[in-house]
Design a protein around this motif. Structure first.
Motif, PDB file in Angstrom:
ATOM      1  N   VAL A   1       1.270  -4.297  -2.588  1.00 63.98           N
ATOM      2  CA  VAL A   1       1.360  -2.883  -2.222  1.00 63.98           C
ATOM      3  C   VAL A   1       2.693  -2.356  -2.743  1.00 63.98           C
ATOM      4  N   ILE A   2       2.640  -1.298  -3.541  1.00 68.24           N
ATOM      5  CA  ILE A   2       3.862  -0.759  -4.145  1.00 68.24           C
ATOM      6  C   ILE A   2       3.770   0.763  -4.212  1.00 68.24           C
ATOM      7  N   VAL A   3       4.893   1.404  -3.908  1.00 64.94           N
ATOM      8  CA  VAL A   3       5.020   2.858  -4.027  1.00 64.94           C
ATOM      9  C   VAL A   3       6.235   3.118  -4.904  1.00 64.94           C
ATOM     10  N   LEU A   4       6.097   4.041  -5.852  1.00 62.53           N
ATOM     11  CA  LEU A   4       7.251   4.394  -6.686  1.00 62.53           C
ATOM     12  C   LEU A   4       8.429   4.782  -5.796  1.00 62.53           C
ATOM     13  N   PRO A   5       9.628   4.311  -6.122  1.00 61.99           N
ATOM     14  CA  PRO A   5      10.788   4.612  -5.280  1.00 61.99           C
ATOM     15  C   PRO A   5      10.968   6.107  -4.976  1.00 61.99           C
ATOM     16  N   SER A   6      10.709   6.963  -5.925  1.00 56.46           N
ATOM     17  CA  SER A   6      10.899   8.406  -5.705  1.00 56.46           C
ATOM     18  C   SER A   6       9.856   9.010  -4.764  1.00 56.46           C
ATOM     19  N   TYR A   7       8.812   8.248  -4.415  1.00 56.05           N
ATOM     20  CA  TYR A   7       7.775   8.744  -3.508  1.00 56.05           C
ATOM     21  C   TYR A   7       7.769   8.016  -2.170  1.00 56.05           C
ATOM     22  N   ARG A   8       8.707   7.118  -1.950  1.00 57.42           N
ATOM     23  CA  ARG A   8       8.745   6.390  -0.686  1.00 57.42           C
ATOM     24  C   ARG A   8       9.128   7.330   0.454  1.00 57.42           C
ATOM     25  N   SER A   9       8.679   6.995   1.635  1.00 53.02           N
ATOM     26  CA  SER A   9       8.905   7.790   2.859  1.00 53.02           C
ATOM     27  C   SER A   9       8.216   9.149   2.792  1.00 53.02           C
ATOM     28  N   GLN A  10       7.140   9.248   2.023  1.00 57.33           N
ATOM     29  CA  GLN A  10       6.361  10.489   1.943  1.00 57.33           C
ATOM     30  C   GLN A  10       4.919  10.276   2.398  1.00 57.33           C
ATOM     31  N   GLY A  11       4.662   9.146   3.049  1.00 60.46           N
ATOM     32  CA  GLY A  11       3.324   8.897   3.578  1.00 60.46           C
ATOM     33  C   GLY A  11       2.368   8.189   2.637  1.00 60.46           C
ATOM     34  N   ILE A  12       2.847   7.759   1.479  1.00 61.83           N
ATOM     35  CA  ILE A  12       1.963   7.105   0.504  1.00 61.83           C
ATOM     36  C   ILE A  12       1.465   5.758   1.038  1.00 61.83           C
ATOM     37  N   GLY A  13       2.363   4.976   1.610  1.00 60.92           N
ATOM     38  CA  GLY A  13       1.966   3.692   2.188  1.00 60.92           C
ATOM     39  C   GLY A  13       0.956   3.877   3.304  1.00 60.92           C
ATOM     40  N   LYS A  14       1.145   4.888   4.110  1.00 66.02           N
ATOM     41  CA  LYS A  14       0.217   5.198   5.202  1.00 66.02           C
ATOM     42  C   LYS A  14      -1.157   5.575   4.636  1.00 66.02           C
ATOM     43  N   ILE A  15      -1.176   6.339   3.550  1.00 63.68           N
ATOM     44  CA  ILE A  15      -2.440   6.706   2.900  1.00 63.68           C
ATOM     45  C   ILE A  15      -3.160   5.442   2.425  1.00 63.68           C
ATOM     46  N   LEU A  16      -2.424   4.525   1.794  1.00 65.46           N
ATOM     47  CA  LEU A  16      -3.025   3.280   1.312  1.00 65.46           C
ATOM     48  C   LEU A  16      -3.557   2.443   2.474  1.00 65.46           C
ATOM     49  N   CYS A  17      -2.768   2.315   3.541  1.00 62.66           N
ATOM     50  CA  CYS A  17      -3.212   1.522   4.692  1.00 62.66           C
ATOM     51  C   CYS A  17      -4.453   2.129   5.340  1.00 62.66           C
ATOM     52  N   HIS A  18      -4.485   3.435   5.465  1.00 60.48           N
ATOM     53  CA  HIS A  18      -5.648   4.094   6.066  1.00 60.48           C
ATOM     54  C   HIS A  18      -6.896   3.851   5.208  1.00 60.48           C
ATOM     55  N   TRP A  19      -6.751   3.984   3.874  1.00 57.68           N
ATOM     56  CA  TRP A  19      -7.887   3.743   2.991  1.00 57.68           C
ATOM     57  C   TRP A  19      -8.383   2.309   3.152  1.00 57.68           C
ATOM     58  N   MET A  20      -7.450   1.358   3.207  1.00 56.55           N
ATOM     59  CA  MET A  20      -7.824  -0.054   3.350  1.00 56.55           C
ATOM     60  C   MET A  20      -8.532  -0.303   4.677  1.00 56.55           C
ATOM     61  N   GLU A  21      -8.055   0.334   5.734  1.00 59.26           N
ATOM     62  CA  GLU A  21      -8.690   0.167   7.039  1.00 59.26           C
ATOM     63  C   GLU A  21     -10.130   0.692   7.007  1.00 59.26           C
ATOM     64  N   GLU A  22     -10.335   1.853   6.413  1.00 56.05           N
ATOM     65  CA  GLU A  22     -11.687   2.406   6.315  1.00 56.05           C
ATOM     66  C   GLU A  22     -12.580   1.532   5.437  1.00 56.05           C
ATOM     67  N   LYS A  23     -12.037   1.013   4.347  1.00 56.14           N
ATOM     68  CA  LYS A  23     -12.797   0.119   3.470  1.00 56.14           C
ATOM     69  C   LYS A  23     -13.176  -1.158   4.218  1.00 56.14           C
ATOM     70  N   ALA A  24     -12.230  -1.721   4.963  1.00 59.52           N
ATOM     71  CA  ALA A  24     -12.492  -2.945   5.730  1.00 59.52           C
ATOM     72  C   ALA A  24     -13.593  -2.710   6.758  1.00 59.52           C
ATOM     73  N   LYS A  25     -13.545  -1.591   7.430  1.00 56.41           N
ATOM     74  CA  LYS A  25     -14.594  -1.276   8.414  1.00 56.41           C
ATOM     75  C   LYS A  25     -15.942  -1.128   7.719  1.00 56.41           C
ATOM     76  N   ALA A  26     -15.972  -0.441   6.584  1.00 54.51           N
ATOM     77  CA  ALA A  26     -17.222  -0.238   5.849  1.00 54.51           C
ATOM     78  C   ALA A  26     -17.811  -1.559   5.364  1.00 54.51           C
ATOM     79  N   GLU A  27     -16.947  -2.537   5.113  1.00 51.22           N
ATOM     80  CA  GLU A  27     -17.378  -3.862   4.642  1.00 51.22           C
ATOM     81  C   GLU A  27     -17.587  -4.847   5.794  1.00 51.22           C
ATOM     82  N   SER A  28     -17.513  -4.356   7.037  1.00 51.72           N
ATOM     83  CA  SER A  28     -17.691  -5.177   8.246  1.00 51.72           C
ATOM     84  C   SER A  28     -16.658  -6.291   8.362  1.00 51.72           C
ATOM     85  N   CYS A  29     -15.447  -6.024   7.923  1.00 49.14           N
ATOM     86  CA  CYS A  29     -14.362  -6.992   8.065  1.00 49.14           C
ATOM     87  C   CYS A  29     -13.832  -6.967   9.498  1.00 49.14           C
ATOM     88  N   LYS A  30     -13.320  -8.095   9.932  1.00 50.15           N
ATOM     89  CA  LYS A  30     -12.755  -8.202  11.267  1.00 50.15           C
ATOM     90  C   LYS A  30     -11.270  -7.885  11.290  1.00 50.15           C
TER      91      LYS A  30
END
Length: 148
Positions: free
Chosen positions: A86-115
């Protein structure tokens, strides 16, 4: 009084060798000793195991954040989604990019029936540790490595 608008970020799932190989410069920020040739050789194998990436793009359609992922199953966890590099360009850190990635991953995991979702974070990356704790991750154990 002027109105300011929040930046518009979009997500794109990347699945082809060409799409993933193009992200070498961004991945090198997290893995400075990784050569492009090694990365591309790894991708050939990783793609055979359903490795993918999801990218966050800015309004100019430039990739500003990225996470690889794959889905697997382990005895202790059951079916899981593993976030990888997981990597965010330094100039975009602390702008919610990591949170966007984590949220997408959580939704993908749920859609794939991951625990669960799992990831590795380098021991020295204290900023990442704080971020993942805020996102609800916990330390379950040690990921150990023996170089050959």
């Amino acid at each position: 009084m002027s109105l300011t608008t929040a930046p518009v970020f979009t997500l794109k799932e990347l699945v082809t060798f060409e799409e993933l190989a193009a992200n070498y410069p961004l991945l090198q920020l997290l893995n400075p000793h990784l050569s492009q040739a090694d990365y591309e050789e790894m991708l050939v194998h990783m793609l055979q195991h359903d490795y993918k990436q999801v990218a966050v793009l800015n309004e100019r359609k430039e990739i500003i954040g990225l996470s690889g992922y794959w889905i697997g199953t382990k005895i202790y966890s059951g079916k899981y989604l593993e976030m990888d590099n997981v990597i965010v360009l330094p100039s975009y850190r602390s702008q919610g990019i990591g949170k966007i990635l984590c949220h997408w991953m959580e939704e993908k995991a749920k859609a794939e029936s991951c625990k669960c979702i799992m990831l590795d974070a380098y021991v020295v990356n204290k900023d990442a540790h704080r971020f993942y704790f805020r996102e609800g991750f916990v330390i379950l154990g040690f990921h150990m490595l023996k170089n050959l």
